[in-house]
Design a protein around this motif. Sequence first.
Motif, PDB file in Angstrom:
ATOM      1  N   THR A   1      -1.230   5.271   6.521  1.00  0.00           N
ATOM      2  CA  THR A   1      -1.164   4.729   5.159  1.00  0.00           C
ATOM      3  C   THR A   1      -2.537   4.222   4.723  1.00  0.00           C
ATOM      4  O   THR A   1      -2.987   4.473   3.599  1.00  0.00           O
ATOM      5  CB  THR A   1      -0.134   3.574   5.128  1.00  0.00           C
ATOM      6  N   ARG A   2      -3.218   3.518   5.611  1.00  0.00           N
ATOM      7  CA  ARG A   2      -4.538   2.949   5.280  1.00  0.00           C
ATOM      8  C   ARG A   2      -5.510   4.056   4.875  1.00  0.00           C
ATOM      9  O   ARG A   2      -6.205   3.958   3.872  1.00  0.00           O
ATOM     10  CB  ARG A   2      -5.073   2.188   6.500  1.00  0.00           C
TER      11      ARG A   2
ATOM     12  N   ARG B   1       6.530   8.405   1.352  1.00  0.00           N
ATOM     13  CA  ARG B   1       5.459   7.531   1.862  1.00  0.00           C
ATOM     14  C   ARG B   1       6.009   6.507   2.859  1.00  0.00           C
ATOM     15  O   ARG B   1       5.319   6.113   3.807  1.00  0.00           O
ATOM     16  CB  ARG B   1       4.762   6.806   0.704  1.00  0.00           C
TER      17      ARG B   1
ATOM     18  N   TRP C   1      -4.522   5.675   1.580  1.00  0.00           N
ATOM     19  CA  TRP C   1      -4.839   4.773   0.469  1.00  0.00           C
ATOM     20  C   TRP C   1      -6.338   4.824   0.167  1.00  0.00           C
ATOM     21  O   TRP C   1      -6.752   4.963  -0.994  1.00  0.00           O
ATOM     22  CB  TRP C   1      -4.381   3.348   0.815  1.00  0.00           C
TER      23      TRP C   1
ATOM     24  N   GLY D   1       1.933   1.550  -3.498  1.00  0.00           N
ATOM     25  CA  GLY D   1       0.810   2.004  -4.335  1.00  0.00           C
ATOM     26  C   GLY D   1       0.627   3.505  -4.226  1.00  0.00           C
ATOM     27  O   GLY D   1       0.422   4.196  -5.228  1.00  0.00           O
ATOM     28  N   LEU D   2       0.750   4.025  -3.005  1.00  0.00           N
ATOM     29  CA  LEU D   2       0.621   5.476  -2.812  1.00  0.00           C
ATOM     30  C   LEU D   2       1.752   6.221  -3.520  1.00  0.00           C
ATOM     31  O   LEU D   2       1.533   7.285  -4.108  1.00  0.00           O
ATOM     32  CB  LEU D   2       0.634   5.800  -1.312  1.00  0.00           C
TER      33      LEU D   2
ATOM     34  N   ALA E   1      -8.764   5.564  -3.256  1.00  0.00           N
ATOM     35  CA  ALA E   1      -9.191   4.278  -3.826  1.00  0.00           C
ATOM     36  C   ALA E   1     -10.384   4.443  -4.758  1.00  0.00           C
ATOM     37  O   ALA E   1     -11.299   5.221  -4.479  1.00  0.00           O
ATOM     38  CB  ALA E   1      -9.541   3.318  -2.703  1.00  0.00           C
TER      39      ALA E   1
ATOM     40  N   PHE F   1       0.839  -1.209   0.000  1.00  0.00           N
ATOM     41  CA  PHE F   1       0.000   0.000   0.000  1.00  0.00           C
ATOM     42  C   PHE F   1       0.871   1.255   0.000  1.00  0.00           C
ATOM     43  O   PHE F   1       0.544   2.252  -0.626  1.00  0.00           O
ATOM     44  CB  PHE F   1      -0.942  -0.008   1.214  1.00  0.00           C
TER      45      PHE F   1
ATOM     46  N   TRP G   1      -7.684  -1.889  -5.310  1.00  0.00           N
ATOM     47  CA  TRP G   1      -7.215  -2.899  -4.368  1.00  0.00           C
ATOM     48  C   TRP G   1      -6.783  -4.170  -5.097  1.00  0.00           C
ATOM     49  O   TRP G   1      -7.452  -4.562  -6.042  1.00  0.00           O
ATOM     50  CB  TRP G   1      -8.355  -3.232  -3.381  1.00  0.00           C
TER      51      TRP G   1
ATOM     52  N   LEU H   1      -6.517   4.268  -7.090  1.00  0.00           N
ATOM     53  CA  LEU H   1      -5.889   3.022  -6.637  1.00  0.00           C
ATOM     54  C   LEU H   1      -6.942   1.928  -6.659  1.00  0.00           C
ATOM     55  O   LEU H   1      -8.085   2.156  -6.266  1.00  0.00           O
ATOM     56  CB  LEU H   1      -5.354   3.205  -5.213  1.00  0.00           C
TER      57      LEU H   1
ATOM     58  N   ASN I   1      -3.262  -3.438  -5.121  1.00  0.00           N
ATOM     59  CA  ASN I   1      -2.177  -2.482  -5.377  1.00  0.00           C
ATOM     60  C   ASN I   1      -1.965  -2.181  -6.850  1.00  0.00           C
ATOM     61  O   ASN I   1      -0.851  -2.159  -7.337  1.00  0.00           O
ATOM     62  CB  ASN I   1      -0.856  -2.935  -4.712  1.00  0.00           C
TER      63      ASN I   1
ATOM     64  N   TYR J   1       1.012   6.247  -7.149  1.00  0.00           N
ATOM     65  CA  TYR J   1      -0.099   7.185  -7.339  1.00  0.00           C
ATOM     66  C   TYR J   1       0.449   8.623  -7.382  1.00  0.00           C
ATOM     67  O   TYR J   1       0.150   9.392  -8.294  1.00  0.00           O
ATOM     68  CB  TYR J   1      -1.099   7.024  -6.194  1.00  0.00           C
TER      69      TYR J   1
END
Length: 261
Positions: free
Chosen positions: A196-197, A183, A200, A88-89, A204, A85, A109, A107, A111, A92
């Motif tokens: 982070t969650r 990040r 993300w 992924g950020l 998303a 994640f 899910w 994003l 990733n 992004y």
Amino acid sequence: MSVPDFGHMPAGYNLLYRETLDSTNEEALRLGQAGEEGPLWVVARRQTAGRGRRGRAWTSPEGNLMTSLLLSLSVTPIVAAQLSFVAGLAVYDMIVELSRGKKNVGLKWPNDVLLADKKIAGILLEASGTANKRMRLIIGIGINLVHYPKDTPYPAASVAAFTGEIHSISQVLPLLAHKFSVRFQEWIYGEGFETTRLAWLERAAGVGEKIEVRLPSTIHKGIFAGLDEQGALMLAQGRGRVCSIPAGDVFFPTPLKRDAL
Ligand code: BTN
């Protein structure tokens, strides 16, 4: 061909460039097993055996970015999984900068990174065992800068197809490495996975919308209700029933709402 000039990588991160590799993840795994601790970005102009999630092949023509970051961390496998994640950020953030605006970046899910609802990047997190109590982790990142496959179950695109501009790997890798280091710091020094969650989830695609999560032998349908504290997808299936799905491929049966991205 001469070695590209990658400019300034973030302090503390090394870089290994190869014209051709079987897979940058495989090379990073080999290096990790031989004692390399990283942080090290491995990048290749082309891969002959690029791999994706769930045993799939990853098409890796020259012009796209194929890179893997090798790290050694004292973390459990559950915590290590959060790194996908973080990555992924970072991708992004980089794509937002390349496409000059975040309107069409999202994003998916667990990733994938989407540009105008199409997949333009994928991430493959692997581990190569533990040495000195530190797990060797490999974060493989593939970004369709120029080329993209036409026959994928989830539609793909490239950055160039969307922006009309061709970015070289030597321009893009330092940008990605800087975005990752920001990040990564946020993850290390934030409140566990929570920062982070939430970051993300804000970016998303499809939260609150109908989705399908495809597994090898079944398809779960429901409403994308969020991410649990371990990064599993929360799927609401009616009558208050919410299940957590740790792995799978997300599809959107109806076009995404624009403000979902
Ligand atoms: C996915 O299936 O979406 C993940 C794709 C990850 C591809 C990258 S390309 C660089 C690195 N080396 C590999 O062999 N795979 C990853």
